[in-house]
Design an enzyme around this catalytic site. Structure first.
Site, PDB file in Angstrom:
ATOM      1  N   HIS A 139       6.562 -30.976  10.098  1.00  0.00           N
ATOM      2  CA  HIS A 139       5.922 -29.724   9.686  1.00  0.00           C
ATOM      3  C   HIS A 139       5.007 -29.926   8.474  1.00  0.00           C
ATOM      4  O   HIS A 139       4.042 -29.191   8.306  1.00  0.00           O
ATOM      5  CB  HIS A 139       6.976 -28.660   9.372  1.00  0.00           C
ATOM      6  CG  HIS A 139       7.912 -28.428  10.504  1.00  0.00           C
ATOM      7  ND1 HIS A 139       7.516 -27.882  11.707  1.00  0.00           N
ATOM      8  CD2 HIS A 139       9.234 -28.678  10.636  1.00  0.00           C
ATOM      9  CE1 HIS A 139       8.548 -27.798  12.516  1.00  0.00           C
ATOM     10  NE2 HIS A 139       9.613 -28.287  11.887  1.00  0.00           N
ATOM     11  N   THR A 169       1.920  -1.884   8.954  1.00  0.00           N
ATOM     12  CA  THR A 169       2.145  -2.889  10.005  1.00  0.00           C
ATOM     13  C   THR A 169       2.437  -4.260   9.427  1.00  0.00           C
ATOM     14  O   THR A 169       2.898  -5.139  10.150  1.00  0.00           O
ATOM     15  CB  THR A 169       0.919  -3.022  10.913  1.00  0.00           C
ATOM     16  OG1 THR A 169      -0.176  -3.545  10.143  1.00  0.00           O
ATOM     17  CG2 THR A 169       0.547  -1.704  11.562  1.00  0.00           C
ATOM     18  N   CYS A 183       2.934  -3.375   4.020  1.00  0.00           N
ATOM     19  CA  CYS A 183       2.093  -2.241   4.388  1.00  0.00           C
ATOM     20  C   CYS A 183       2.646  -1.688   5.697  1.00  0.00           C
ATOM     21  O   CYS A 183       3.697  -2.131   6.161  1.00  0.00           O
ATOM     22  CB  CYS A 183       0.610  -2.600   4.466  1.00  0.00           C
ATOM     23  SG  CYS A 183       0.081  -3.625   5.844  1.00  0.00           S
ATOM     24  N   HIS A 218       9.467 -24.012   8.918  1.00  0.00           N
ATOM     25  CA  HIS A 218       8.378 -24.718   9.595  1.00  0.00           C
ATOM     26  C   HIS A 218       7.028 -24.568   8.913  1.00  0.00           C
ATOM     27  O   HIS A 218       6.172 -25.448   9.055  1.00  0.00           O
ATOM     28  CB  HIS A 218       8.258 -24.235  11.037  1.00  0.00           C
ATOM     29  CG  HIS A 218       9.402 -24.645  11.887  1.00  0.00           C
ATOM     30  ND1 HIS A 218       9.409 -24.463  13.249  1.00  0.00           N
ATOM     31  CD2 HIS A 218      10.599 -25.210  11.594  1.00  0.00           C
ATOM     32  CE1 HIS A 218      10.545 -24.903  13.758  1.00  0.00           C
ATOM     33  NE2 HIS A 218      11.286 -25.362  12.761  1.00  0.00           N
ATOM     34  N   ASN A 219       6.790 -23.454   8.237  1.00  0.00           N
ATOM     35  CA  ASN A 219       5.460 -23.175   7.692  1.00  0.00           C
ATOM     36  C   ASN A 219       5.398 -23.189   6.177  1.00  0.00           C
ATOM     37  O   ASN A 219       4.324 -23.014   5.617  1.00  0.00           O
ATOM     38  CB  ASN A 219       4.956 -21.817   8.203  1.00  0.00           C
ATOM     39  CG  ASN A 219       5.040 -21.714   9.709  1.00  0.00           C
ATOM     40  OD1 ASN A 219       5.816 -20.912  10.224  1.00  0.00           O
ATOM     41  ND2 ASN A 219       4.290 -22.530  10.420  1.00  0.00           N
ATOM     42  N   ARG A 276       1.370 -30.565   9.306  1.00  0.00           N
ATOM     43  CA  ARG A 276       0.745 -29.355   9.851  1.00  0.00           C
ATOM     44  C   ARG A 276       0.394 -28.388   8.732  1.00  0.00           C
ATOM     45  O   ARG A 276      -0.701 -27.818   8.719  1.00  0.00           O
ATOM     46  CB  ARG A 276       1.675 -28.691  10.856  1.00  0.00           C
ATOM     47  CG  ARG A 276       1.927 -29.558  12.071  1.00  0.00           C
ATOM     48  CD  ARG A 276       3.035 -29.041  12.942  1.00  0.00           C
ATOM     49  NE  ARG A 276       3.314 -29.993  14.012  1.00  0.00           N
ATOM     50  CZ  ARG A 276       4.459 -30.066  14.651  1.00  0.00           C
ATOM     51  NH1 ARG A 276       5.436 -29.243  14.339  1.00  0.00           N
ATOM     52  NH2 ARG A 276       4.617 -30.946  15.609  1.00  0.00           N
ATOM     53  N   ASP A 306       0.864  -1.165   0.000  1.00  0.00           N
ATOM     54  CA  ASP A 306       0.000   0.000   0.000  1.00  0.00           C
ATOM     55  C   ASP A 306       0.909   1.226   0.000  1.00  0.00           C
ATOM     56  O   ASP A 306       2.132   1.095  -0.154  1.00  0.00           O
ATOM     57  CB  ASP A 306      -0.979  -0.019   1.176  1.00  0.00           C
ATOM     58  CG  ASP A 306      -0.310   0.169   2.530  1.00  0.00           C
ATOM     59  OD1 ASP A 306       0.935   0.256   2.612  1.00  0.00           O
ATOM     60  OD2 ASP A 306      -1.040   0.230   3.534  1.00  0.00           O
ATOM     61  N   HIS A 307       0.331   2.398   0.176  1.00  0.00           N
ATOM     62  CA  HIS A 307       1.103   3.637   0.149  1.00  0.00           C
ATOM     63  C   HIS A 307       2.177   3.683   1.237  1.00  0.00           C
ATOM     64  O   HIS A 307       3.270   4.180   1.008  1.00  0.00           O
ATOM     65  CB  HIS A 307       0.167   4.846   0.285  1.00  0.00           C
ATOM     66  CG  HIS A 307      -0.736   4.767   1.475  1.00  0.00           C
ATOM     67  ND1 HIS A 307      -1.855   3.963   1.501  1.00  0.00           N
ATOM     68  CD2 HIS A 307      -0.661   5.360   2.682  1.00  0.00           C
ATOM     69  CE1 HIS A 307      -2.445   4.079   2.671  1.00  0.00           C
ATOM     70  NE2 HIS A 307      -1.746   4.919   3.420  1.00  0.00           N
TER      71      HIS A 307
END
Length: 148
Positions: free
Chosen positions: A139, A73, A71, A104-105, A142, A14-15
């Site tokens: 993993h 945050t 962005c 792991h993900n 999961r 985003d901006h």
């Protein structure tokens, strides 16, 4: 893991994330990665879903190997990307998180919080994210349970 020059990487912001995205894009280009910028294209106020959804669709459909979302945050744009079944967007604000998101993900989208990390740290996270392989093993089962 493939070298950066072998990867196709989609980017969106985003901006608030625009300036960091420009720095990340320049770094990836210097490394020889193929990139595509899904927007935004300036610092005028805009809505991150307008850019996150096209990025997520392109990664999900295999047009790009990975994505990077940015962005202020990092939360909103990651939440939006994660609405797509084939996306595992991980919000990272330090190097160990970027490493573990891959290990792991099996994250396929790196989310960066532009207002909370320096450009130097963001670039180190990008390097780490793409230099890290998924461990599989325990993993794998999961990760297979993530889609609903």
């Amino acid at each position: 893991m493939k070298e950066l020059k072998e990867l196709r990487i989609a980017l969106a912001s985003d901006h608030a994330g625009y300036n960091l995205k420009q720095q990340v894009t320049a770094f990836l280009a210097d490394q020889g990665a193929e990139t595509h910028d899904f927007g935004c294209y300036n610092t005028e106020s805009c809505d991150y879903p307008d850019f996150a959804h096209p990025l997520a669709s392109a990664v999900e459909n295999g047009e790009y190997d990975y994505g990077i979302t940015i962005c202020s945050t990092g939360n909103g744009i990651c939440m939006t990307a994660n609405k797509h079944q084939g996306i595992r967007a991980a919000l990272c604000w330090d190097i160990p998180l970027a490493r573990l998101a891959r290990q792991h993900n099996n994250a396929n989208v790196l989310g960066l919080p532009a207002n909370f990390v320096s450009t130097e740290l963001a670039l180190e996270m990008v390097k780490t994210f793409f230099a890290t392989d998924f461990e599989g093993g325990r993993h794998e089962r999961r990760v297979q349970k993530i889609p609903c």
